[in-house]
Scaffold this active site. Structure first.
Site, PDB file in Angstrom:
ATOM      1  NE  ARG A  53      -0.063   1.452   3.683  1.00  0.00           N
ATOM      2  CZ  ARG A  53       1.140   2.178   3.737  1.00  0.00           C
ATOM      3  NH1 ARG A  53       2.264   1.763   3.790  1.00  0.00           N
ATOM      4  NH2 ARG A  53       0.896   3.265   3.824  1.00  0.00           N
ATOM      5  N   GLY A  54       0.419   2.480  -0.018  1.00  0.00           N
ATOM      6  CA  GLY A  54       0.919   3.701  -0.201  1.00  0.00           C
ATOM      7  C   GLY A  54       1.079   3.935  -1.592  1.00  0.00           C
ATOM      8  CB  ALA A  55       0.565   7.035  -3.788  1.00  0.00           C
ATOM      9  NE  ARG A  92      -6.144   0.884  -1.581  1.00  0.00           N
ATOM     10  CZ  ARG A  92      -5.493   1.497  -0.596  1.00  0.00           C
ATOM     11  NH1 ARG A  92      -4.338   1.080  -0.550  1.00  0.00           N
ATOM     12  NH2 ARG A  92      -6.121   2.341   0.302  1.00  0.00           N
ATOM     13  CD  GLN A 205      -3.043   2.442   6.926  1.00  0.00           C
ATOM     14  OE1 GLN A 205      -3.961   2.811   7.788  1.00  0.00           O
ATOM     15  NE2 GLN A 205      -3.814   2.361   5.735  1.00  0.00           N
ATOM     16  CG  ASP A 246      -2.835   7.781  -1.357  1.00  0.00           C
ATOM     17  OD1 ASP A 246      -2.676   8.495  -0.247  1.00  0.00           O
ATOM     18  OD2 ASP A 246      -2.461   6.862  -1.551  1.00  0.00           O
ATOM     19  CG  ASN A 256      -2.081  11.563   2.808  1.00  0.00           C
ATOM     20  OD1 ASN A 256      -1.520  10.711   2.255  1.00  0.00           O
ATOM     21  ND2 ASN A 256      -1.681  11.759   4.118  1.00  0.00           N
ATOM     22  CE  LYS A 257      -5.225   5.727   4.482  1.00  0.00           C
ATOM     23  NZ  LYS A 257      -6.265   4.971   3.656  1.00  0.00           N
TER      24      LYS A 257
HETATM   25  O1  MRU Z   1      -4.517   3.172   2.436  1.00  0.00           O
HETATM   26  P1  MRU Z   1      -3.082   3.434   2.269  1.00  0.00           P
HETATM   27  O2  MRU Z   1      -2.356   2.721   3.326  1.00  0.00           O
HETATM   28  O3  MRU Z   1      -2.468   2.866   0.875  1.00  0.00           O
HETATM   29  O4  MRU Z   1      -2.817   5.068   2.325  1.00  0.00           O
HETATM   30  C1  MRU Z   1      -1.495   5.285   2.237  1.00  0.00           C
HETATM   31  C2  MRU Z   1      -1.701   6.775   2.492  1.00  0.00           C
HETATM   32  O5  MRU Z   1      -2.464   7.551   2.407  1.00  0.00           O
HETATM   33  C3  MRU Z   1      -0.039   7.560   2.555  1.00  0.00           C
HETATM   34  O6  MRU Z   1      -0.209   8.625   3.282  1.00  0.00           O
HETATM   35  C4  MRU Z   1       0.294   7.895   0.997  1.00  0.00           C
HETATM   36  O7  MRU Z   1       0.024   6.985   0.081  1.00  0.00           O
HETATM   37  C5  MRU Z   1       1.446   8.671   0.841  1.00  0.00           C
HETATM   38  S1  MRU Z   1       2.769   7.449   0.423  1.00  0.00           S
HETATM   39  C6  MRU Z   1       4.260   8.260   0.522  1.00  0.00           C
END
Ligand code: MRU
Length: 366
Positions: A53-55, A92, A205, A246, A256-257
C-alpha cells in the site's frame, strides 16, 4: 547517506530467479514476512488487499504486474496488456501512481517493435519506475531537510517536533519514504527530533507501520490517537506537519489518508507549517481540481467494525462496535490547497498552486 532500516532491499525487490518480492504489510509489525508476486493476479491481489500500500509502491507493484501479465502467451499481446491494465486499475481508485504506471507500461509495450521483446522490455521499464521512485524519495529528503534545520536553529536545544499521518515511510514507497525522508536525514545529522505518529484508524498504518519504521531507525516517536493533533498544536507541541499524498491535482489539492484534512485545519488555526511530501508520480497533471474530482476509496465497513492486534500468540481481530451499528469507511480525504504551506517534491519545494507545480515540472505539463 543512509536511511537506517530502509536501505537494503526496500519494500519491493527482485530476488533470485527474477522473482518479485514484497514485504507483506498486512502482518507488520508483529511478523516480518515476504510475499512473492508470480502472476498478474498476485499483483492485483496484493494491491487490493493491501499486502502493499502507499501510492508510490502501488504504482511500482502495478508496473511489475504488467510485466507479469506480458509473460502470458497470447496471440494479441497488446489486448492482453490492456486487459491487465484495466484489471490493475480496478484494484484501488485513489492513488494516481497506479494509473500512471499502467499507462506508461502500455505505452512502452506499444513502442516495442518485436513482440518477443515485450516481456524483457516491460521488466526493464518496471525496474526503471522502481529506481525513479527511490531517487525521488532521496531528493525529497534533501529538499525537506532545510525545513527541519531552520526550526532546529530557532528552538535548540529543544527537539524538533514533527507530526505525521498514516504511513508515508519506506514501506509506502520503496525506500526512504516521502514524509520520512527529511526526518531520516535530520536524525542522521544529529538534530534531535521527536515524531508524533497518528495511529490512523481503521487500519492503523501509523501505529503499525510508521512506528515500526521509526523504531528500526532509532528515531524517538510517540503514537497518538488520531484526534490528539489539534490539542498538541494548541499547546505548541508541534513545530511541523509532514504528510504524504496519494493524488495531488494541478491546483495543489491533496488527497491523502482520511483525517489528513482535519490535521491541516488544526495546523492552519495554530500557524503550524503543513507540508506535503510527494514525488511527481503522485501529481495528477490531468486533473485540475481535487475537491470535486478525486475518486475517494470507500472500503469495507468491516475494517471499522473490527480492529486487529497481537494477542501474544498471533494476530487477532476483535469487534469494537455494538452488534447492530452501521459503519462507513472512507479511505481518503482531500485537503484544499489553501491549507497547504508547500509541496516537498524531488525537484524542490513549491507552493501548492498550479503556478508552483508547473514552475517545477515544466516538462510534465500537458
Ligand atoms: O490506504 P493506504 O495505506 O495505501 O494509504 C496510504 C497513504 O495515505 C499515504 O499517506 C500515501 O500513500 C502517501 S505514500 C508516500
Amino acid at each position: 547517506m543512509s536511511f537506517e532500516g530502509s536501505d537494503v532491499n526496500g519494500s519491493l525487490w527482485v530476488g533470485e530467479g527474477g522473482k518479485i518480492h514484497v514485504i507483506d504489510q498486512r502482518v507488520l509489525p508483529f511478523r516480518e514476512e515476504e510475499f512473492i508476486l508470480n502472476t498478474l493476479e498476485d499483483a492485483c491481489f496484493s494491491i487490493r488487499e493491501m499486502v502493499v500500500r502507499g501510492a508510490p509502491l502501488i504504482g511500482v507493484t502495478a508496473a511489475f504486474g504488467m510485466y507479469l501479465a506480458s509473460g502470458n502467451n497470447s496471440n494479441n499481446i497488446m489486448e492482453t496488456l490492456e486487459e491487465a491494465a484495466a484489471y490493475l486499475n480496478s484494484s484501488r481508485p485513489t492513488a494516481v501512481n497506479l494509473f500512471t504506471a499502467t499507462r506508461r507500461m502500455l505505452e512502452t509495450a506499444a513502442y516495442c517493435h518485436d513482440p518477443a521483446e515485450i516481456e524483457n522490455t516491460l521488466f526493464l521499464e518496471a525496474s526503471r519506475i522502481r529506481e525513479e521512485e527511490i531517487v525521488s524519495c532521496r531528493n525529497i529528503g534533501e529538499h525537506g531537510l532545510p525545513l527541519i534545520e531552520a526550526i532546529w536553529e530557532r528552538k535548540k536545544p529543544s527537539p524538533v517536533q514533527i507530526l505525521t499521518h498514516c504511513n508515508a515511510g519506506w514501506l509506502s514507497t520503496v525506500k526512504y519514504g516521502t514524509a520520512t525522508a527529511p526526518i531520516y536525514l535530520a536524525h542522521q545529522k544529529g538534530i534531535p527530533i521527536h515524531i508524533w505518529v497518528d495511529e490512523t484508524r481503521p487500519r492503523n498504518q501509523g501505529a503499525r507501520l510508521t512506528a515500526y519504521e521509526l523504531g528500526l531507525a532509532g528515531i524517538p516517536h510517540s503514537v497518538i490517537p488520531d484526534n490528539t493533533g489539534g490539542h498538541l498544536m494548541q499547546h505548541g507541541l508541534v513545530d511541523l506537519v509532514i504528510v504524504g499524498s496519494d493524488r495531488t491535482t494541478r491546483n495543489g489539492d491533496v488527497a491523502n489518508k482520511i483525517g489528513t484534512y482535519l490535521k491541516a485545519l488544526a495546523a492552519f488555526d495554530n500557524q503550524v507549517p503543513f507540508y506535503v511530501a510527494l514525488p511527481s508520480s503522485s501529481i495528477d497533471f490531468n486533473m485540475e481540481d481535487g475537491l470535486r474530482n478525486i475518486p475517494v476509496e470507500e472500503r469495507s465497513p468491516e475494517e471499522v467494525v473490527h480492529t486487529e492486534g497481537w494477542d501474544g500468540l498471533g494476530i487477532t481481530r476483535i469487534r469494537v462496535l455494538p452488534e447492530n451499528s452501521l459503519a462507513r469507511n472512507y479511505g481518503f480525504d482531500v485537503t484544499p490547497a489553501r491549507l497547504v504551506t508547500g509541496l516537498i517534491t524531488e525537484k524542490g519545494i513549491c507552493p501548492a498552486t498550479e503556478g508552483g507545480i508547473s514552475g517545477l515540472f515544466e516538462d510534465l505539463k500537458i
